[in-house]
Motif scaffolding. Structure first.
Motif, short mmCIF file in Angstrom:
data_model
loop_
_atom_site.label_atom_id
_atom_site.label_comp_id
_atom_site.label_asym_id
_atom_site.label_seq_id
_atom_site.Cartn_x
_atom_site.Cartn_y
_atom_site.Cartn_z
N HIS A 1 58.86 48.48 49.37
CA HIS A 1 58.88 47.08 48.93
C HIS A 1 57.48 46.59 48.55
CE1 HIS A 1 62.89 47.31 50.50
NE2 HIS A 1 62.42 47.57 51.70
N VAL A 2 56.71 47.48 47.91
CA VAL A 2 55.33 47.17 47.53
C VAL A 2 55.16 47.44 46.04
CG1 VAL A 2 52.92 47.80 47.90
CG2 VAL A 2 54.48 47.72 49.83
N ASP A 3 54.47 46.52 45.36
CA ASP A 3 54.26 46.69 43.93
C ASP A 3 52.90 47.34 43.65
OD1 ASP A 3 52.34 44.68 44.20
OD2 ASP A 3 53.60 43.12 43.35
N HIS A 4 52.38 47.16 42.46
CA HIS A 4 51.17 47.83 41.99
C HIS A 4 49.92 47.43 42.79
CE1 HIS A 4 48.84 50.05 39.06
NE2 HIS A 4 48.04 49.03 38.91
N MET A 5 49.95 46.31 43.45
CA MET A 5 48.79 45.83 44.19
C MET A 5 49.11 45.73 45.69
SD MET A 5 46.39 45.29 41.91
CE MET A 5 45.25 44.12 42.58
N PRO A 6 49.18 46.87 46.38
CA PRO A 6 49.59 46.83 47.79
C PRO A 6 48.64 46.03 48.67
CG PRO A 6 48.73 48.99 47.22
CD PRO A 6 48.86 48.22 45.94
N MET A 7 47.36 45.94 48.27
CA MET A 7 46.41 45.19 49.08
C MET A 7 46.70 43.69 49.06
SD MET A 7 45.40 46.03 45.98
CE MET A 7 44.17 47.20 45.57
N LEU A 8 47.43 43.24 48.04
CA LEU A 8 47.84 41.84 47.97
C LEU A 8 49.28 41.66 48.43
CD1 LEU A 8 46.33 40.89 44.49
CD2 LEU A 8 45.33 40.53 46.75
N CYS A 9 50.13 42.62 48.09
CA CYS A 9 51.56 42.52 48.36
C CYS A 9 51.87 42.71 49.85
CB CYS A 9 52.28 43.57 47.52
SG CYS A 9 54.05 43.48 47.62
N ASP A 10 51.26 43.73 50.46
CA ASP A 10 51.51 44.01 51.88
C ASP A 10 50.29 44.71 52.47
OD1 ASP A 10 52.49 44.64 54.38
OD2 ASP A 10 54.42 45.37 53.65
N PRO A 11 49.22 43.96 52.71
CA PRO A 11 47.99 44.56 53.20
C PRO A 11 48.14 45.26 54.55
CG PRO A 11 47.81 42.16 53.21
CD PRO A 11 49.09 42.52 52.51
N LYS A 12 49.04 44.76 55.40
CA LYS A 12 49.23 45.38 56.71
C LYS A 12 49.82 46.78 56.55
CE LYS A 12 51.07 44.74 61.30
NZ LYS A 12 51.79 43.88 62.22
N GLN A 13 50.86 46.91 55.73
CA GLN A 13 51.49 48.21 55.52
C GLN A 13 50.48 49.19 54.89
OE1 GLN A 13 55.42 50.22 53.42
NE2 GLN A 13 55.01 48.10 53.01
N LEU A 14 49.69 48.71 53.94
CA LEU A 14 48.67 49.55 53.32
C LEU A 14 47.62 49.98 54.34
CD1 LEU A 14 47.34 50.89 50.87
CD2 LEU A 14 46.18 48.70 50.43
N SER A 15 47.17 49.06 55.18
CA SER A 15 46.16 49.38 56.19
C SER A 15 46.66 50.44 57.17
CB SER A 15 45.77 48.11 56.97
OG SER A 15 45.18 47.18 56.12
N VAL A 16 47.89 50.29 57.61
CA VAL A 16 48.48 51.27 58.53
C VAL A 16 48.55 52.63 57.86
CG1 VAL A 16 50.60 51.91 59.74
CG2 VAL A 16 49.75 49.58 59.89
N CYS A 17 48.95 52.66 56.60
CA CYS A 17 49.06 53.91 55.84
C CYS A 17 47.69 54.58 55.70
CB CYS A 17 49.67 53.62 54.48
SG CYS A 17 49.77 55.05 53.39
N LEU A 18 46.69 53.81 55.28
CA LEU A 18 45.35 54.38 55.09
C LEU A 18 44.73 54.83 56.41
CD1 LEU A 18 43.91 51.94 52.40
CD2 LEU A 18 44.83 54.25 52.07
N LEU A 19 44.97 54.09 57.48
CA LEU A 19 44.48 54.49 58.79
C LEU A 19 45.12 55.80 59.23
CD1 LEU A 19 42.71 53.88 61.22
CD2 LEU A 19 44.59 52.53 62.16
N ASP A 20 46.41 55.92 59.00
CA ASP A 20 47.13 57.15 59.34
C ASP A 20 46.52 58.35 58.57
OD1 ASP A 20 49.28 58.72 60.51
OD2 ASP A 20 50.19 58.69 58.51
N ILE A 21 46.25 58.16 57.29
CA ILE A 21 45.64 59.22 56.49
C ILE A 21 44.25 59.55 57.02
CG2 ILE A 21 44.70 59.78 54.20
CD1 ILE A 21 47.07 58.07 53.04
N ALA A 22 43.46 58.52 57.32
CA ALA A 22 42.10 58.74 57.82
C ALA A 22 42.10 59.51 59.14
CB ALA A 22 41.40 57.40 57.99
N VAL A 23 42.98 59.14 60.04
CA VAL A 23 43.06 59.82 61.35
C VAL A 23 43.51 61.26 61.16
CG1 VAL A 23 44.35 59.88 63.52
CG2 VAL A 23 43.39 57.72 62.69
N GLN A 24 44.47 61.47 60.30
CA GLN A 24 45.01 62.81 60.10
C GLN A 24 44.01 63.78 59.47
OE1 GLN A 24 48.84 62.84 58.25
NE2 GLN A 24 48.92 65.05 58.10
N TYR A 25 43.19 63.29 58.54
CA TYR A 25 42.31 64.19 57.78
C TYR A 25 40.84 64.07 58.16
CZ TYR A 25 46.46 65.05 55.08
OH TYR A 25 47.74 65.41 54.70
N ALA A 26 40.52 63.29 59.17
CA ALA A 26 39.11 63.14 59.58
C ALA A 26 38.65 64.34 60.39
CB ALA A 26 38.93 61.87 60.38
#
Length: 95
Positions: free
Chosen positions: A70-95
């Motif tokens: 349920h996110v459009d082309h601008m996830p940082m505006l549309c759903d910043p929380k969902q984007l933050s969780v996603c990016l944090l998950d990626i960062a933790v997994q590949y750090a």
């Protein structure tokens, strides 16, 4: 006429490093290829259709594909929380 003149004042080269790029080595497996990559698909992106996003993934493989719901082309505006969780998950997994 004013719009044209304003547009002319805003034109600039696409890269400040054009001379450096001409002399740069092409991407290699040892350089660019060694970087872990993830791709985040926005399921309601009308700017870049899902099929085109999949094509980009196919021609430039990634380690993981995540999809934001349920996110459009601008996830940082549309759903910043969902984007933050996603990016944090990626960062933790590949750090």
């Amino acid at each position: 006429m004013q719009d044209l003149e304003l547009g002319k004042t805003l034109i600039r080269p696409s890269s400040l490093f054009m001379k450096d790029l001409r002399n740069a080595e092409p991407f290699t497996k040892g350089g660019f290829g060694s970087v872990r990559r993830a791709y985040v698909i926005c399921d309601e992106d009308n700017g870049i259709k899902k099929e085109f996003q999949q094509w980009m993934i196919d021609i430039n493989p990634v380690d993981e594909v995540k999809e934001l719901k349920h996110v459009d082309h601008m996830p940082m505006l549309c759903d910043p929380k969902q984007l933050s969780v996603c990016l944090l998950d990626i960062a933790v997994q590949y750090a």
